[in-house]
Design an enzyme around this catalytic site. Structure first.
Site, PDB file in Angstrom:
ATOM      1  N   LYS A 162       0.679  -1.288   0.184  1.00 42.22           N
ATOM      2  CA  LYS A 162      -0.176   0.245   0.126  1.00 42.22           C
ATOM      3  C   LYS A 162       0.979   1.298   0.356  1.00 42.22           C
ATOM      4  O   LYS A 162       1.011   1.940  -0.365  1.00 42.22           O
ATOM      5  CB  LYS A 162      -1.060  -0.268   1.105  1.00 42.22           C
ATOM      6  CG  LYS A 162      -1.520   1.025   1.800  1.00 42.22           C
ATOM      7  CD  LYS A 162      -2.957   0.818   1.443  1.00 42.22           C
ATOM      8  CE  LYS A 162      -3.114   3.293   1.277  1.00 42.22           C
ATOM      9  NZ  LYS A 162      -4.611   2.888   1.032  1.00 42.22           N
ATOM     10  N   LYS A 237      -0.418  10.770   4.854  1.00 34.93           N
ATOM     11  CA  LYS A 237      -0.512  10.207   6.224  1.00 34.93           C
ATOM     12  C   LYS A 237      -0.010   9.118   5.149  1.00 34.93           C
ATOM     13  O   LYS A 237       1.870   8.564   5.984  1.00 34.93           O
ATOM     14  CB  LYS A 237      -2.093   9.430   6.780  1.00 34.93           C
ATOM     15  CG  LYS A 237      -1.840   8.391   7.216  1.00 34.93           C
ATOM     16  CD  LYS A 237      -3.256   8.156   7.488  1.00 34.93           C
ATOM     17  CE  LYS A 237      -2.936   6.771   8.287  1.00 34.93           C
ATOM     18  NZ  LYS A 237      -4.458   5.942   8.728  1.00 34.93           N
TER      19      LYS A 237
HETATM   20  P1  NAD Z   1     -12.113   7.704  10.989  1.00 24.90           P
HETATM   21  O1  NAD Z   1     -12.015   8.609  11.242  1.00 24.90           O
HETATM   22  O2  NAD Z   1     -13.333   8.100   9.879  1.00 24.90           O
HETATM   23  O3  NAD Z   1     -12.895   5.603  11.523  1.00 24.90           O
HETATM   24  C1  NAD Z   1     -11.904   5.643  12.688  1.00 24.90           C
HETATM   25  C2  NAD Z   1     -12.689   5.904  13.327  1.00 24.90           C
HETATM   26  O4  NAD Z   1     -12.240   4.564  14.214  1.00 24.90           O
HETATM   27  C3  NAD Z   1     -13.821   6.485  14.204  1.00 24.90           C
HETATM   28  O5  NAD Z   1     -15.004   6.732  14.245  1.00 24.90           O
HETATM   29  C4  NAD Z   1     -13.447   6.167  15.491  1.00 24.90           C
HETATM   30  O6  NAD Z   1     -14.135   6.958  16.565  1.00 24.90           O
HETATM   31  C5  NAD Z   1     -12.768   5.198  15.106  1.00 24.90           C
HETATM   32  N1  NAD Z   1     -11.758   4.675  16.681  1.00 24.90           N
HETATM   33  C6  NAD Z   1     -10.823   5.412  17.349  1.00 24.90           C
HETATM   34  N2  NAD Z   1     -10.102   4.909  18.210  1.00 24.90           N
HETATM   35  C7  NAD Z   1     -10.286   3.710  18.439  1.00 24.90           C
HETATM   36  C8  NAD Z   1     -11.036   3.096  19.480  1.00 24.90           C
HETATM   37  N3  NAD Z   1     -10.389   2.740  20.603  1.00 24.90           N
HETATM   38  N4  NAD Z   1     -11.913   1.801  19.083  1.00 24.90           N
HETATM   39  C9  NAD Z   1     -12.854   1.645  18.858  1.00 24.90           C
HETATM   40  N5  NAD Z   1     -13.292   2.518  17.887  1.00 24.90           N
HETATM   41  C10 NAD Z   1     -12.028   3.204  17.235  1.00 24.90           C
HETATM   42  O7  NAD Z   1     -11.821   7.034   9.735  1.00 24.90           O
HETATM   43  P2  NAD Z   1     -11.859   6.403   8.213  1.00 24.90           P
HETATM   44  O8  NAD Z   1     -11.922   7.403   7.089  1.00 24.90           O
HETATM   45  O9  NAD Z   1     -13.029   5.101   8.861  1.00 24.90           O
HETATM   46  O10 NAD Z   1     -10.416   5.788   7.428  1.00 24.90           O
HETATM   47  C11 NAD Z   1      -9.739   4.541   8.629  1.00 24.90           C
HETATM   48  C12 NAD Z   1      -8.392   3.357   7.498  1.00 24.90           C
HETATM   49  O11 NAD Z   1      -8.549   3.661   6.551  1.00 24.90           O
HETATM   50  C13 NAD Z   1      -7.387   5.100   8.292  1.00 24.90           C
HETATM   51  O12 NAD Z   1      -6.234   3.971   8.474  1.00 24.90           O
HETATM   52  C14 NAD Z   1      -7.115   5.071   6.743  1.00 24.90           C
HETATM   53  O13 NAD Z   1      -6.065   5.923   6.976  1.00 24.90           O
HETATM   54  C15 NAD Z   1      -7.422   4.670   6.492  1.00 24.90           C
HETATM   55  N6  NAD Z   1      -8.043   4.076   4.573  1.00 24.90           N
HETATM   56  C16 NAD Z   1      -8.809   5.484   4.877  1.00 24.90           C
HETATM   57  C17 NAD Z   1      -9.181   5.983   3.190  1.00 24.90           C
HETATM   58  C18 NAD Z   1     -10.813   6.898   3.191  1.00 24.90           C
HETATM   59  O14 NAD Z   1     -10.433   7.943   1.992  1.00 24.90           O
HETATM   60  N7  NAD Z   1     -11.098   7.556   4.235  1.00 24.90           N
HETATM   61  C19 NAD Z   1      -8.967   5.343   2.314  1.00 24.90           C
HETATM   62  C20 NAD Z   1      -8.182   4.117   1.865  1.00 24.90           C
HETATM   63  C21 NAD Z   1      -7.534   4.040   3.508  1.00 24.90           C
END
Ligand code: NAD
Length: 290
Positions: A162, A237
């Site tokens: 990735k 990131k």
């Molecule tokens: P987001 O912030 O919307 O979701 C993360 C969730 O994790 C939040 O709802 C938060 O409350 C929860 N969380 C944090 N700590 C926690 C804990 N201790 N217990 C339970 N829940 C907890 O982020 P996202 O956009 O959904 O991204 C998630 C992952 O996917 C990241 O690592 C990001 O880099 C990756 N990602 C995101 C995208 C995108 O376009 N958004 C694309 C590819 C990869």
């Protein structure tokens, strides 16, 4: 299958909803996000994973992943697999795999590409590290949440794939944007520039599929005021993770480092936060050499 799902944010929410929609029994936990339809709420991460055959996590970063893994792994059923789909550093992915192995459990690092649109449509691509056995167990779930899952190798291989991919993407997007800005100053029309480059040796996904110039090429965030899409801060990131891995592995990545520095400047000092990563073009457009 009984599935525990931790982290139901922008990505995890629709992924969990798709699993529930396909008939799996999904129990979810998140600190703040609402439960997606069809997902049963648990009051703790430990309760969400109890009795699950597969536990999926979709969390912000490696520190939070390690914290959640330490909480849930002792609660997981014999033979279960912990499958983390977040984008995190390679070292955290390997540390969590070791934690799971020490508890006699399977583990996969399975970061995704495809963004929120792909998560909602069930068309993500998964890049997966871990054992063959763990991969085989989770593969039917990858098929629901995505259109492609590539088993890249042992623990950490998914995250490695990735960040290498996204390092190329960050560098290529910058190169494409600075070339458009140069073409502008040379009096070359963007349409002609696209017509030539998209069918010449300068072509790339950034140019051909996600053109940063508005009104040119296929529809992209540039045609929507640079609303993401793939936000510049998410690209930053991933670039930082690539440089962290390069540091650990003693790899020379000067272009990756420069792309990291440019996106950091863009996001942190130039108002790029919240904009698509292709908004590097309007950034370059305004600048001269000084
Ligand atoms: P987001 O912030 O919307 O979701 C993360 C969730 O994790 C939040 O709802 C938060 O409350 C929860 N969380 C944090 N700590 C926690 C804990 N201790 N217990 C339970 N829940 C907890 O982020 P996202 O956009 O959904 O991204 C998630 C992952 O996917 C990241 O690592 C990001 O880099 C990756 N990602 C995101 C995208 C995108 O376009 N958004 C694309 C590819 C990869």
């Amino acid at each position: 299958m009984k599935i525990g799902f931790i982290g139901l944010g922008n990505m995890g929410g629709p992924m969990a909803a798709n699993l529930a929609g396909a008939g799996h029994e999904v129990v979810g936990f998140d600190l703040i996000a609402p439960m997606p339809s069809g997902v049963t709420a648990a009051t703790s991460s430990a309760l969400a994973v109890s009795g699950a055959e597969v536990v999926i996590s979709m969390l912000p970063n490696g520190t939070i992943l390690r914290y959640v893994a330490a909480q849930v792994i002792p609660e997981m059923a014999d033979g279960a697999v912990f499958c983390d789909c977040s984008t995190v550093d390679v070292e955290s992915a390997r540390a969590v795999a070791d934690m799971a192995a020490a508890a006699g459990l399977g583990a996969l690092d399975a970061p995704v590409s495809g963004g929120v649109g792909g998560a909602t449509a069930g068309t993500l691509t998964f890049m997966v590290g871990g054992t063959e056995e763990a991969f085989a167990k989770v593969q039917p779930l990858f098929e629901i949440m995505g259109q492609k899952a590539v088993h890249c190798g042992a623990a950490g291989a998914g995250q490695s794939a990735k960040i290498c991919n996204n390092m190329i993407l960050g560098v290529t997007m910058i190169a494409t944007c600075e070339a458009f800005a140069l073409a502008d100053k040379l009096g070359l029309s963007r349409e002609k520039m696209f017509n030539v480059v998209s069918t010449s040796s300068g072509y790339s996904w950034a140019m051909n599929a996600y053109c940063p110039a508005p009104g040119v090429g296929p529809k992209s965030p540039a045609d929507n005021g640079y609303k993401p899409g793939f936000a510049a801060e998410l690209m930053l990131k991933d670039l930082r993770l690539s440089q962290q891995a390069a540091e650990t592995a003693d790899a020379d990545t000067p272009m990756g480092q420069m792309a990291t520095d440019l996106y950091a400047q863009f996001v942190e000092d130039e108002g790029g936060k919240g904009m698509d990563f292709s908004a590097m073009l309007p950034r370059f457009e305004k600048r001269g050499r000084g």
